[in-house]
Design a protein around this motif. Structure first.
Motif, short mmCIF file in Angstrom:
data_model
loop_
_atom_site.label_atom_id
_atom_site.label_comp_id
_atom_site.label_asym_id
_atom_site.label_seq_id
_atom_site.Cartn_x
_atom_site.Cartn_y
_atom_site.Cartn_z
N ILE A 1 29.23 44.61 38.18
CA ILE A 1 29.88 43.50 38.89
C ILE A 1 28.83 42.63 39.55
CG2 ILE A 1 31.46 42.92 40.76
CD1 ILE A 1 32.79 45.70 40.12
N ALA B 1 44.40 42.73 29.32
CA ALA B 1 43.27 43.08 30.19
C ALA B 1 43.80 43.59 31.52
CB ALA B 1 42.38 41.87 30.40
N GLY C 1 36.89 48.69 29.54
CA GLY C 1 35.89 49.14 30.49
C GLY C 1 34.79 48.15 30.81
N GLU C 2 34.69 47.09 30.05
CA GLU C 2 33.64 46.08 30.26
C GLU C 2 34.14 44.98 31.19
OE1 GLU C 2 31.23 42.67 27.71
OE2 GLU C 2 32.57 44.04 26.67
N VAL C 3 33.33 44.64 32.20
CA VAL C 3 33.68 43.55 33.10
C VAL C 3 33.54 42.24 32.33
CG1 VAL C 3 33.08 42.31 35.22
CG2 VAL C 3 32.96 44.80 35.16
N VAL C 4 34.65 41.48 32.22
CA VAL C 4 34.63 40.23 31.47
C VAL C 4 34.96 39.01 32.34
CG1 VAL C 4 35.17 41.39 29.29
CG2 VAL C 4 37.03 40.47 30.70
N THR D 1 42.52 42.35 24.52
CA THR D 1 42.13 41.31 25.46
C THR D 1 43.34 40.70 26.13
OG1 THR D 1 42.08 39.61 23.75
CG2 THR D 1 40.01 40.73 24.24
N GLU E 1 37.57 45.92 42.83
CA GLU E 1 36.38 46.76 43.00
C GLU E 1 35.39 46.07 43.91
OE1 GLU E 1 34.74 47.88 39.24
OE2 GLU E 1 36.71 48.23 38.38
N VAL F 1 37.87 41.97 39.58
CA VAL F 1 37.27 41.86 38.26
C VAL F 1 38.31 42.13 37.20
CG1 VAL F 1 34.96 42.49 39.03
CG2 VAL F 1 36.50 44.27 38.21
N ARG G 1 38.59 43.70 33.42
CA ARG G 1 37.87 44.53 32.45
C ARG G 1 38.67 44.58 31.17
NH1 ARG G 1 33.85 48.10 34.32
NH2 ARG G 1 33.69 48.19 36.57
N THR H 1 41.33 45.02 37.97
CA THR H 1 41.16 46.02 39.02
C THR H 1 40.40 45.41 40.19
OG1 THR H 1 39.13 46.80 37.97
CG2 THR H 1 41.15 47.96 37.40
N HIS I 1 35.63 37.64 36.85
CA HIS I 1 35.79 37.96 38.26
C HIS I 1 36.20 36.73 39.04
CE1 HIS I 1 32.09 35.90 39.36
NE2 HIS I 1 31.45 36.58 38.43
#
Length: 156
Positions: free
Chosen positions: A19, A7, A61-64, A4, A12, A56, A58, A10, A66
């Motif tokens: 998202i 992180a 791989g998980e969006v956490v 974490t 997107e 965002v 991530r 990225t 934004h």
């Protein structure tokens, strides 16, 4: 926990399902806690229509988290919908998102960043103050409201 702290942020488009879901969830939270305000949050459609940019964060791989940026005037950009999911807060993700956003805004010719937040968001208010945002009067298209706080940061 170490994943974490590193992180990867990225850029997107908001039309990706994960998202969009997170963004619309943030809008729903805003409307639930600010129902009496006339201020309208930016919608996922506005980001889809290229009137802004959404970043965002991530983790695995998980969006956490934004944040969105929209052009308010020629050299003024507005920060919208900064959100980090609860279990990933207080480890620097919001700060990283805002740093990426600020660099983008500078490269796009922004002279300042503005934002509106609510008085019921003390952690957000504290973060903005630590990042050298100054409290200002309401700016168009917003109206002054006792539960709104407005900030601006001049960029160099």
């Amino acid at each position: 926990m170490s994943s974490t702290l590193s992180a990867k942020i990225t850029i997107e488009k908001a039309n990706q399902e994960a998202i969009r879901t997170l963004f619309e969830s943030a809008d729903a939270d805003y409307r639930a806690t600010h129902s009496e305000l006339k201020n309208t949050p930016i919608s996922a459609k506005e980001i889809d229509d290229s009137r802004g940019v959404l970043w965002v964060a991530r983790v695995d791989g998980e969006v956490v988290g934004h944040v969105a940026l929209g052009k308010l005037r020629e050299d003024v950009y507005e920060i919208k919908r900064l959100l980090v999911v609860d279990e990933y807060r207080r480890i620097g993700i919001a700060r990283k998102l805002l740093a990426v956003l600020e660099e983008f805004a500078k490269s796009a010719g922004a002279k300042s960043l503005v934002l509106e937040t609510g008085t019921m968001q003390p952690a957000a208010i504290s973060l903005y103050r630590r990042l050298n945002f100054e409290e200002v009067d309401a700016f168009f298209p917003y109206e002054k409201h006792p539960k709104s706080v407005f900030f601006e940061k001049h960029l160099e």
